[in-house]
Design an enzyme around this catalytic site. Structure first.
Site, PDB file in Angstrom:
ATOM      1  CB  CYS A 119      -0.898  -0.002   1.234  1.00  0.00           C
ATOM      2  SG  CYS A 119      -1.897   1.497   1.362  1.00  0.00           S
ATOM      3  CG  ASN A 124      -2.331  -8.317  -1.267  1.00  0.00           C
ATOM      4  OD1 ASN A 124      -1.996  -7.482  -2.085  1.00  0.00           O
ATOM      5  ND2 ASN A 124      -3.279  -8.115  -0.386  1.00  0.00           N
TER       6      ASN A 124
HETATM    7  P1  HMG Z   1      -8.936  14.481  -1.390  1.00  0.00           P
HETATM    8  O1  HMG Z   1      -7.741  15.129  -1.986  1.00  0.00           O
HETATM    9  O2  HMG Z   1      -9.254  14.768   0.032  1.00  0.00           O
HETATM   10  O3  HMG Z   1     -10.252  14.692  -2.289  1.00  0.00           O
HETATM   11  O4  HMG Z   1      -8.746  12.910  -1.570  1.00  0.00           O
HETATM   12  P2  HMG Z   1     -11.152  15.932  -2.613  1.00  0.00           P
HETATM   13  O5  HMG Z   1     -12.561  15.451  -2.583  1.00  0.00           O
HETATM   14  O6  HMG Z   1     -10.763  17.116  -1.768  1.00  0.00           O
HETATM   15  O7  HMG Z   1     -10.771  16.259  -4.150  1.00  0.00           O
HETATM   16  C1  HMG Z   1      -9.499  16.774  -4.514  1.00  0.00           C
HETATM   17  C2  HMG Z   1      -9.256  16.504  -5.995  1.00  0.00           C
HETATM   18  O8  HMG Z   1      -9.239  15.093  -6.241  1.00  0.00           O
HETATM   19  C3  HMG Z   1     -10.326  17.085  -6.910  1.00  0.00           C
HETATM   20  O9  HMG Z   1      -9.678  17.417  -8.122  1.00  0.00           O
HETATM   21  C4  HMG Z   1     -11.226  15.906  -7.169  1.00  0.00           C
HETATM   22  O10 HMG Z   1     -11.921  16.022  -8.400  1.00  0.00           O
HETATM   23  C5  HMG Z   1     -10.234  14.762  -7.220  1.00  0.00           C
HETATM   24  P3  HMG Z   1      -9.170  18.920  -8.443  1.00  0.00           P
HETATM   25  O11 HMG Z   1     -10.427  19.749  -8.320  1.00  0.00           O
HETATM   26  O12 HMG Z   1      -8.149  19.252  -7.380  1.00  0.00           O
HETATM   27  O13 HMG Z   1      -8.600  18.814  -9.812  1.00  0.00           O
HETATM   28  N1  HMG Z   1     -10.861  13.485  -6.854  1.00  0.00           N
HETATM   29  C6  HMG Z   1     -10.943  12.428  -7.673  1.00  0.00           C
HETATM   30  N2  HMG Z   1     -10.517  12.216  -8.929  1.00  0.00           N
HETATM   31  C7  HMG Z   1     -10.804  11.012  -9.486  1.00  0.00           C
HETATM   32  N3  HMG Z   1     -11.458  10.020  -8.834  1.00  0.00           N
HETATM   33  C8  HMG Z   1     -11.889  10.182  -7.566  1.00  0.00           C
HETATM   34  C9  HMG Z   1     -11.626  11.431  -6.951  1.00  0.00           C
HETATM   35  N4  HMG Z   1     -11.932  11.915  -5.733  1.00  0.00           N
HETATM   36  C10 HMG Z   1     -11.455  13.167  -5.693  1.00  0.00           C
HETATM   37  N5  HMG Z   1     -12.521   9.186  -6.940  1.00  0.00           N
HETATM   38  C11 HMG Z   1      -9.545  10.668  -1.733  1.00  0.00           C
HETATM   39  C12 HMG Z   1      -9.666  11.991  -1.002  1.00  0.00           C
HETATM   40  C13 HMG Z   1     -10.314   9.653  -0.933  1.00  0.00           C
HETATM   41  C14 HMG Z   1     -10.151  10.801  -3.135  1.00  0.00           C
HETATM   42  C15 HMG Z   1      -8.042  10.277  -1.851  1.00  0.00           C
HETATM   43  O14 HMG Z   1      -7.493  10.323  -0.578  1.00  0.00           O
HETATM   44  C16 HMG Z   1      -7.807   8.919  -2.444  1.00  0.00           C
HETATM   45  O15 HMG Z   1      -8.027   8.711  -3.625  1.00  0.00           O
HETATM   46  N6  HMG Z   1      -7.313   7.956  -1.612  1.00  0.00           N
HETATM   47  C17 HMG Z   1      -7.018   6.602  -2.060  1.00  0.00           C
HETATM   48  C18 HMG Z   1      -5.547   6.302  -1.839  1.00  0.00           C
HETATM   49  C19 HMG Z   1      -5.247   4.890  -2.306  1.00  0.00           C
HETATM   50  O16 HMG Z   1      -5.413   4.586  -3.477  1.00  0.00           O
HETATM   51  N7  HMG Z   1      -4.769   4.024  -1.375  1.00  0.00           N
HETATM   52  C20 HMG Z   1      -4.491   2.657  -1.688  1.00  0.00           C
HETATM   53  C21 HMG Z   1      -5.727   1.819  -1.781  1.00  0.00           C
HETATM   54  S1  HMG Z   1      -6.350   1.297  -0.192  1.00  0.00           S
HETATM   55  C22 HMG Z   1      -5.416  -0.105   0.168  1.00  0.00           C
HETATM   56  O17 HMG Z   1      -4.513  -0.444  -0.529  1.00  0.00           O
HETATM   57  C23 HMG Z   1      -5.811  -0.923   1.363  1.00  0.00           C
HETATM   58  C24 HMG Z   1      -6.526  -2.227   1.010  1.00  0.00           C
HETATM   59  O18 HMG Z   1      -5.746  -3.026   0.130  1.00  0.00           O
HETATM   60  C25 HMG Z   1      -6.797  -3.039   2.255  1.00  0.00           C
HETATM   61  C26 HMG Z   1      -5.525  -3.152   3.111  1.00  0.00           C
HETATM   62  O19 HMG Z   1      -4.610  -3.909   2.781  1.00  0.00           O
HETATM   63  O20 HMG Z   1      -5.497  -2.419   4.091  1.00  0.00           O
HETATM   64  C27 HMG Z   1      -7.889  -1.932   0.351  1.00  0.00           C
HETATM   65 MG    MG Z   2      -4.096  -4.428   0.791  1.00  0.00          MG
END
Ligand code: HMG
Ligand code: MG
Length: 303
Positions: A243, A252
């Protein structure tokens, strides 16, 4: 011989194309991603986590999710799932014909902040419209809870913290809930304690174990979870992954290693180990990284 009360069959959710590839530093060519998903589909996985409609600024590797979903050859009987952190992600997922959306939070506030830029409570509020839309549109809804066994920022995590988020995910209407060891620090008795706490109020059949292998505990943890009645496990071909918001966390548990374990236990998976070994060989070569599956390397070395 000691007999364990184990399920007769398990569902393996292949998360390599998403959890696996998201952490690669170099952008993986879209054609490689598509080829990976196509090979996994042919191998017969019931669920492939193929994409993440997260912010491309946060996880650039997943920016090609639309193209991947548009160009893969879908197999009847395979659910193609994707992460959706908010309504924007949900709408992108729907446009891409995803059949299961994954809302993801954490057992700790610190990890929620780092990974999704909000508190646990804010994430649940943010997921209410996503869950409602998924129900309205007839999509499966899966919830994922990170750092259920330890957190890179908070340290140890209690069963009560996990249970609190599980209850909120159930209230959101999740069909399935992933209990994730994001940084791979959990050990077998801890795994049993967490699942046993959850199973005092919820059905085991809707929970999965999502184990990372950072400390080499994942197969022991899967065996511990099996004994509690868990019958869904996440894994990643060739042990790809990690991650980006959990420094040092490795991939994983490798799918090949899980299949070797299940075959040895006589538990049906519907997946052929040799097929997955060759997919592990393909993807490790294609992106130029060592094959992280012990079983995969052992089988390949005999060829
Ligand atoms: P934020 O910056 O707080 O979002 O991110 P916001 O709502 O303030 O928006 C800021 C900008 O992001 C805007 O664009 C939005 O349009 C854009 P701007 O106006 O600045 O040009 N935006 C998006 N664009 C495309 N798709 C979207 C989206 N949302 C906002 N969906 C947010 C908050 C949740 C979006 C961000 O923090 C995020 O994407 N986080 C995900 C990070 C990630 O990918 N982590 C890895 C996956 S989780 C994982 O691996 C764990 C797991 O495997 C289980 C485990 O092992 O634990 C599942
Ligand atoms: Mg994971």
């Amino acid at each position: 011989m000691k007999s364990f009360n184990l399920p007769k069959s398990v569902k393996i959710v292949e998360v390599g194309p998403r959890d696996g590839l998201q952490n690669e530093r170099e952008l993986v060519p879209v054609d490689v991603k598509i080829e990976l998903v196509n090979r996994l589909s042919k191998a017969g996985f019931q669920n492939i986590e193929a994409a993440a409609f997260v912010s491309p600024k946060w996880t650039p590797q997943m920016a090609s999710s639309e193209e991947v979903m548009a160009r893969i050859q879908r197999r009847d009987g395979t659910v193609y799932s994707a992460l959706t952190p908010n309504m924007q992600g949900y709408e992108r997922a729907v446009q891409s014909n995803v059949s299961e959306v994954v809302i993801f939070s954490a057992a700790t506030q610190a990890f929620a902040k780092k990974n999704i830029n909000c508190t646990i409570e804010e994430s649940i509020q943010r997921y209410i419209p996503v869950a409602q839309a998924a129900k309205r549109d007839g999509l499966r809804l899966r919830g994922s809870i990170s750092c259920a066994f330890g957190c890179p920022y908070q340290g140890s995590v209690s069963s009560d913290e996990v249970v609190a988020v599980v209850k909120q995910m159930i209230d959101l209407g999740c069909d399935e809930i992933d209990i994730a060891d994001t940084i791979g620090v959990g050990t077998a008795v801890q795994v049993q304690n967490v699942f046993e706490s959850i199973f005092t109020f919820a059905q085991p059949s809707m929970f999965s174990g999502h184990f990372h292998d950072t400390y080499g505990q994942s197969l022991a943890n899967i065996f511990a979870a099996l004994q509690c009645g868990v019958s869904i496990f996440h894994s990643s071909v060739a042990g790809l992954g990690g991650c980006p918001y959990a420094k040092g966390a490795t991939g994983n548990v490798a799918t090949e290693d899980v299949l070797f374990l299940m075959d040895g236990l006589g538990i049906h998976t519907g997946i052929n180990l040799e097929d997955v070994v060759s997919i592990g060989h393909f993807i490790s070569n294609a992106i130029g990284i060592p094959n992280g599956s012990r079983a995969g390397r052992a089988i390949l070395s005999k060829k």
